[in-house]
Design a protein around this motif. Structure first.
Motif: not given
Length: 411
Positions: A187-194
């Motif tokens: 979830g944190v990685l997805w937020v970072t990529l977004f």
């Protein structure tokens, strides 16, 4: 007639020049290498060691001295403990000299011994979490209260040392297992990529349009250019505080305007609701960093030969055709470089998100996770492991970029 053949190989003069050049560059190369390589090696080293902030200090024996009791039960107590709960300390000894006016009565328990006014204890190895108490029966020449500060003010000499978890050669994958455990990391990685992808693309697109607007000469052009640079040169803490105040759900001007215009029936918590908070921090990223793209793109646009546009006008090309077929091909090189730099910088961005939301409401990126693991939870090893993951992600992106994208642009 034979043609002259140029000499091959490297001559003595060229070798001397090369040695001189490397000698002059050596201090700079060594300094830069130390500044870059040593922190990276330290992060990798720490990432394989599961320890907290309290473990940074090597384990040591801790002793406290106090005067207790009264009358015939008056005694000096030494409370000795191992500062670590897990690591043993070797060679632990306690030595102290009783102050004048304090007279020891009788013997003390092993492993301690009294020689006149001098106390010496040899505990050998103190296990992790082990506590010891030393009692020395005494009598004082006067009021015991007057001797309390005198006794407690004399610091006993303590020896003993234990291995530091930071410098030993025991390694573990516990930190990485903790990082990848569960759905939290993804979830944190997805937020970072977004945040990174849309923030980078948005800053480039907004910088491109700003450059197009200011590529023509008009009155007040210099003032507008300076105004465009304001978000980038203003202190981040000032602009972040301004945005938080402006979009505050209770006293913010943006909410008051939306409610008065009838666009919203109630105030909106822009930086406290999912997924609006993530969108807002991404918009802030675009607004704050588009001036950098604007400067580079505008400089490149002004270096394009104007004769191409004149020929396109004679051929009847529309403004969009001139932009798409003439400007964009000339700008692809600088756009590629800006995309690489802005992607890396945005992926590493911490201060903007931390000042706006503190990583709450679905805005927790990998860099915020490093801070929370290392300082909020006091798990330095887990924070270093997340930092290593960030480094590997950026290395992967850079390799893909230089292999596929930069080759097409001649970079």
């Amino acid at each position: 007639m034979t043609s002259a053949t140029p000499p091959t190989g490297t001559g003595a003069l060229a070798k001397r020049e090369a040695r001189l050049a490397w000698t002059l560059l050596a201090p700079t190369i060594i300094s830069v290498s130390l500044v870059v390589i040593l922190p990276l090696l330290a992060i990798f080293w720490i990432s394989f060691k599961p320890f907290t902030l309290s473990d940074l200090r090597p384990p040591a024996p801790v002793v406290r001295e106090s005067l207790r009791g009264s009358g015939d039960d008056l005694r000096i107590e030494y409370r000795l403990r191992n500062s670590s709960q897990d690591i043993a300390i070797d060679g632990v000894t306690v030595r102290d000299v009783l102050p004048d006016g304090v007279m020891p009565l009788g013997d003390v328990a092993a492993p301690c011994a009294l020689t006149g006014q001098e106390l010496f204890c040899d505990f050998g190895t103190l296990e992790g979490g082990q506590r010891e108490r030393i009692r020395v029966p005494v009598a004082v020449d006067g009021d015991p209260d007057a001797f309390e500060d005198l006794v407690e003010g004399s610091e006993p000499t303590v020896t003993g040392s234990g291995p530091s978890v930071l410098t030993n050669f025991e390694f573990s994958l516990e930190n990485f297992a903790r990082v990848f455990d569960g759905d939290e990391f993804w979830g944190v990685l997805w937020v970072t990529l977004f945040y990174t992808v849309f923030g980078t693309i948005g800053a480039l697109v907004m910088g491109l349009f700003a450059a197009l607007l200011l590529n023509k000469s008009f009155k007040g052009q210099g003032f507008i250019r300076g105004l465009y640079l304001f978000p980038y040169v203003a202190p981040v803490i000032a602009v972040a505080f301004t945005w938080v105040t402006l979009f505050d759900p209770f006293s913010g001007s943006a909410n008051a305007l939306l409610v008065q215009m009838g666009l919203s029936s109630e105030p909106i918590n822009f930086f406290g609701e999912r997924p609006l908070a993530l969108i807002m921090v991404t918009v802030f990223e675009i607004w704050r960093y588009f001036p950098l793209s604007f400067l580079f793109i505008l400089a490149r646009m002004q270096s394009i030969d104007s004769s191409m546009y004149e020929a396109a006008d004679m051929d009847g090309a529309s403004p969009f055709q001139k932009f798409w077929l003439l400007s964009i091909p000339q700008l692809l090189g600088i756009l590629s470089v800006l995309f690489l730099l802005r992607f890396i910088w945005t992926f590493n961005k911490f201060d903007d998100i931390f000042l706006l939301t503190g990583g709450n409401a679905g805005t927790r990126t990998l860099t915020v996770n490093v801070y929370e693991q290392a300082f909020a939870v006091s798990n330095i090893g887990a924070g270093a492991a997340v930092a290593v993951v960030i480094l590997l992600c950026l290395i992967t992106f850079s390799l893909v970029f230089f292999k596929f994208i930069s080759r097409e642009e001649g970079l």
